[in-house]
Write an enzyme that holds these catalytic residues in place. Structure first.
Site, PDB file in Angstrom:
ATOM      1  N   CYS B  88     -41.982  37.084  -9.734  1.00  0.00           N
ATOM      2  CA  CYS B  88     -42.036  38.503  -9.379  1.00  0.00           C
ATOM      3  C   CYS B  88     -40.672  39.181  -9.492  1.00  0.00           C
ATOM      4  O   CYS B  88     -40.562  40.390  -9.328  1.00  0.00           O
ATOM      5  CB  CYS B  88     -42.600  38.682  -7.976  1.00  0.00           C
ATOM      6  SG  CYS B  88     -44.288  38.095  -7.846  1.00  0.00           S
ATOM      7  N   HIS B 345     -48.472  46.309  -8.334  1.00  0.00           N
ATOM      8  CA  HIS B 345     -47.604  45.176  -8.611  1.00  0.00           C
ATOM      9  C   HIS B 345     -47.908  44.506  -9.958  1.00  0.00           C
ATOM     10  O   HIS B 345     -48.413  43.400 -10.012  1.00  0.00           O
ATOM     11  CB  HIS B 345     -47.721  44.159  -7.475  1.00  0.00           C
ATOM     12  CG  HIS B 345     -46.775  43.005  -7.567  1.00  0.00           C
ATOM     13  ND1 HIS B 345     -45.584  43.064  -8.264  1.00  0.00           N
ATOM     14  CD2 HIS B 345     -46.832  41.760  -7.043  1.00  0.00           C
ATOM     15  CE1 HIS B 345     -44.965  41.893  -8.168  1.00  0.00           C
ATOM     16  NE2 HIS B 345     -45.698  41.082  -7.445  1.00  0.00           N
TER      17      HIS B 345
END
Lengths: 467, 401
Positions: B88, B345
């Site tokens: 991430c 996201h």
């Protein structure tokens, strides 16, 4: 599994089973099979009989997960036994467990005989009610034994009370009354009479009688024919367990020895393609013998499950929709597995010889931030440690045949941390700081290639062990 | 002693696609969307870009393993394009690559661009992948919510905070993100919700309910960076926004294996932010940072991150959250753009999306959600799992501030 729940669920199709709907039968979770149960039984056995390195390990089962990969060798690595061990897989008959024990006693070398069965039964069948999943292990040798073998007897007869072809999933059973009258009551008395005579004993001298592989009516008939005292028949655990196949005679023997006093004569008889009989006499040593997690405790701490649909799913008899996550390919890299076999099967991590830090997995360098030395890690088994839960979750998104997948960080009593799966817990039961023990379980299955992986999971510590 | 990159590199332009379930758009379309905005904002022609870093964490959308897909879809002038993948923190890594290239003097103008097309994977959450030939043999088939959920049980125990109280603080965080996201035209989730709805949502991974989890989105973001001198030469108007610090910390196995980590915080965040504050010259983050964009993949992650960034004292984060310290009108506005929770996201774009919001806020161009003009802002990513992660911290501010 509550038989009442089974009877209730199948009564639309098999109302006749209502009469059998009493008591419980044991049932594997989806992460258990004959191997995992065998490893657990063998661990309890070795813990109760320490300092007796077996030279022979026998694994008996008619439901071994691998047809060609030595299940006994796999079990030996999970148990952390030395590789110079002689390993033997036995099967082909429900007599394999007791026959294996007789084989070990005949050879005399220190041996561990473990039998386990997870027999499949068709929904709505009598067998679904009668059978149970289980394992038992017996350590044999010639020094300081708790019971002396007086005599053994076996007969070989291809009497077909039931069979399962090599391709079949379920047993095919013959008519019960015919089995009793033409099979059990003819084969067993002859073998029982033989073993008693061989030992120079008489029927009246038998203190405890273990019958496996036969029902209550046949037991009464055989006892009468052999002149045995009916009151000395050991509870076959029908009401709390069910018949556990190859494991059953050993399981009942273990249960009997847990209760026996010195100087008792015990008869064990099993019916399967003939008969397997064993006559034992307990020694003075049994007075001091303490079983680890005895069968009566296991029964007392059993957990009732009344969810028949879940029971069917656990036994692959209902195909649930596990969603897209279940589409993952679970191919195992056999070369990677082989390289890490000791780590994975044996649950062996490392201990740094420079700083003493324990860690799992080992890795090339010590994990201690103050050390980080290369080449200093020595083998450190983790399987017998006690862990403490440091964090956990109940994950409903993760794929599991028994959702939610429960996992978390576990710290070990003498150092080290690992994020691992929990098993035998229900949602809402975990708390941080709770102690756990470690059990060998199925980690993942690869249905495409018929492989299954095993690893260790954190399980509840029995109240007796937590103290 | 290295000097770091403080004020050596400025942002020439940025772009960000609308995030969300972009069924109509391919990853290439999303790249084009953020790229076109970025070069327009930078006021340059694409041929002036001399090197690029391309972030893409999941390969399920078939963009492949190299920089080729970015180069081809944007028709870049045969410059070096390096594909970056660091969980991430991928988007932040692209920026670090571009910034370092400019700071080194190797190139004048560099680009960072990231994309993720998660909705083409067919999964509701993140795709389930193998954890590796060895790890698959022993690690749990953990999901992201299940892994981050453990922050909560550990935090609750370590700080003696009842789970119900912690859940209320977590619900406040999700409520706040929806409030903020509702004002953001590019955000994936733009509906306001009640705290009660958060608390009553179905359980995903105890104690995280559905609304404790961030959006799974498609999206892309892009940054073009250069030196302050070159920015002036290229006619960049207004105050220049400089990179004050860019730090990454990667777990070395300590959290996963060594008993010294209690599971209630992210070790790498503490390491990365200490370096970043040093590099940026920040000594009092609560006073100096008017806003932060943090990796709120799950509500509990944002809560522990407030402590890890030094914005709350250890064990006090839940109180500060409930007191509104990180609300839009609080002392340090956190995730004013809606955060991962509501902006969304898309892994490869997230770090750049956070920097995009910092850039807008620092320049005063954030529209309805504009804060009183902040001078310094921080963006934070936590990739992987709490016990196995990559943390990126980027500090931005007006040049010379």
């Amino acid at each position: 599994m509550a038989r009442k729940a089974i009877a209730e669920a199948v009564k639309w199709a098999a109302p006749g089973l209502a009469g059998m709907g009493k008591g419980h039968r044991t049932s594997c979770k989806p992460d258990e099979d004959s191997i995992t149960m065998a490893v657990e039984a063998a661990r309890l056995c070795l813990a109760a009989a320490p300092d007796r390195a077996p030279e022979l390990l026998q694994f008996a089962s008619t439901t071994a997960p691998f047809a060609d990969r030595s299940n006994s060798v796999l079990a030996s690595e999970a148990l952390g036994l030395d590789s110079d061990l002689r390993c033997l897989d036995l099967g082909g008959s429900l007599g394999a467990g007791l026959a294996g024990l007789i084989n070990a006693l005949s050879h005399g070398e220190p041996a561990l005989t473990v039998a386990a069965d997870r027999r499949a039964t068709r929904p709505g069948s009598a067998a679904e009610m009668q059978l149970g999943h289980g394992a038992a292990a017996v350590a044999t040798g010639s020094e300081d034994v708790i019971a002396q073998c007086l005599a053994t007897a076996t007969s070989a007869e291809d009497f077909i009370d039931h069979y399962r072809s090599a391709e079949a999933e379920f047993d095919y059973a013959a008519e019960e009354r015919w089995i009793r009258d033409e099979g059990q009551s003819k084969v067993l008395p002859q073998a029982i009479g033989g073993v008693i005579a061989k030992a120079g004993k008489d029927a009246a001298s038998i203190d405890r009688i273990v019958f496996a592989g036969i029902g209550a009516a046949a037991s009464r008939q055989v006892l009468k024919q052999c002149g045995l005292d009916e009151t000395r028949l050991v509870d076959p655990l029908d009401s709390v367990c069910g018949n556990t196949g190859t494991a059953h005679p050993l399981l009942l023997l273990a249960h009997t020895l847990e209760q026996a006093a010195p100087g008792e004569v015990i008869l064990v008889a099993n019916f399967a393609q003939g008969a397997q009989c064993l006559l034992l006499e307990t020694t003075e040593a049994i007075a001091a013998f303490a079983s680890v997690n005895p069968i009566s405790d296991q029964i007392a701490n059993g957990r009732e499950d009344g969810n028949y649909l879940r029971f069917l799913s656990f036994n692959d008899q209902v195909e649930m929709d596990w969603g897209i996550r279940a589409e993952r390919d679970n191919r195992t890299s056999l070369s990677a597995f082989n390289r890490h076999r000791k780590t994975v099967t044996g649950f062996v991590g490392g201990k740094c010889s420079a700083c003493g830090t324990r860690q799992f997995p080992k890795g090339p360098a010590c994990v201690n931030p103050e050390c980080r030395s290369f080449g200093t890690l020595e083998d450190e088994p983790f399987r017998d440690k006690i862990g403490l839960i440091r964090s956990f979750t109940e994950d409903w998104l993760a794929i599991s045949p028994n959702p939610p997948l429960i996992y978390g960080n576990v710290g070990f009593d003498d150092g080290g941390v690992i994020m691992m799966e929990f098993t035998d817990f229900e949602p809402g039961e975990l708390t941080v700081g709770m102690p756990v023990r470690f059990v060998f379980r199925i980690k993942d299955k690869d249905p495409k290639r018929g492989f299954r992986r095993y690893f260790w999971k954190a399980a509840p510590v029995a109240a007796s062990e937590a103290n | 002693m290295a000097q770091g990159i403080r004020d050596k590199v400025v942002i020439l332009g940025m772009g960000c696609s609308r995030f969300g379930e972009r069924w109509e758009s391919s990853a290439e379309d999303l790249l084009a969307e953020s790229f076109q905005e970025a070069i327009a904002d930078a006021g340059i022609d694409r041929d002036q870009i001399e090197a690029a870093w391309f972030g893409l964490s999941m390969d399920e959308q078939n963009l492949g393993k190299s920089g080729l897909s970015a180069s081809q879809s944007l028709r870049l002038p045969n410059i070096p394009v390096t594909r970056v993948e660091n969980l991430c923190a991928t988007g932040s890594e692209t920026l670090r690559g571009a910034v370092y290239a400019v700071a080194s003097g190797a190139v004048d103008v560099a680009m960072a661009i990231g994309v993720e097309k998660l909705k083409d994977t067919g999964y509701g959450g993140l795709p389930e992948r193998s954890k590796g030939t060895f790890n698959d043999l022993w690690q749990p088939s953990a999901t992201a919510p299940g892994s981050f959920a453990q922050f909560a049980s550990a935090y609750s125990t370590q700080h003696g905070v009842a789970m119900d109280t912690l859940k209320e603080a977590m619900a406040h965080i999700s409520w706040k993100s929806h409030e903020n996201g509702s004002k953001n035209p590019k955000a994936h989730l733009r509906r306001q919700i009640s705290k009660d709805a958060v608390l009553k949502a179905p359980m995903v991974a105890y104690p995280l309910g559905l609304f404790d989890c961030c959006g799974v989105s498609d999206g892309s973001a892009c940054a073009i960076v250069t030196t302050p001198e070159m920015a002036a030469k290229l006619g960049k108007t207004g105050e220049l926004i400089a990179i004050k610090a860019s730090q990454v910390s990667v777990s070395n196995g300590m959290e996963m294996t060594h008993g010294s980590w209690d599971g209630s915080f992210a070790h790498t965040t503490r390491v990365a932010v200490a370096r970043a504050y040093h590099e940026a010259g920040i000594t009092d983050p609560v006073k100096e940072l008017a806003m932060v964009e943090v990796h709120d993949c799950f509500s509990i992650t944002e809560l522990v991150t407030m402590e890890d960034l030094g914005l709350s004292k250890p064990g006090e984060g839940y109180r500060d959250v409930l007191a509104g310290k990180f609300d839009a009108d609080g002392e340090v506005a956190c995730n004013i753009d809606g955060g991962l929770k509501c902006f969304g996201h898309p892994i490869g774009a997230s770090g750049l999306r956070m920097v995009y919001e910092c850039y807008q806020q620092l320049r005063g161009t954030a529209g309805d959600r504009q804060l009183t003009r902040p001078k310094k802002a921080l963006a934070h990513n936590l990739g992987g799992f709490p016990n196995f992660n990559v943390c990126a911290v980027t500090v931005l501010g007006q040049l010379g501030s």
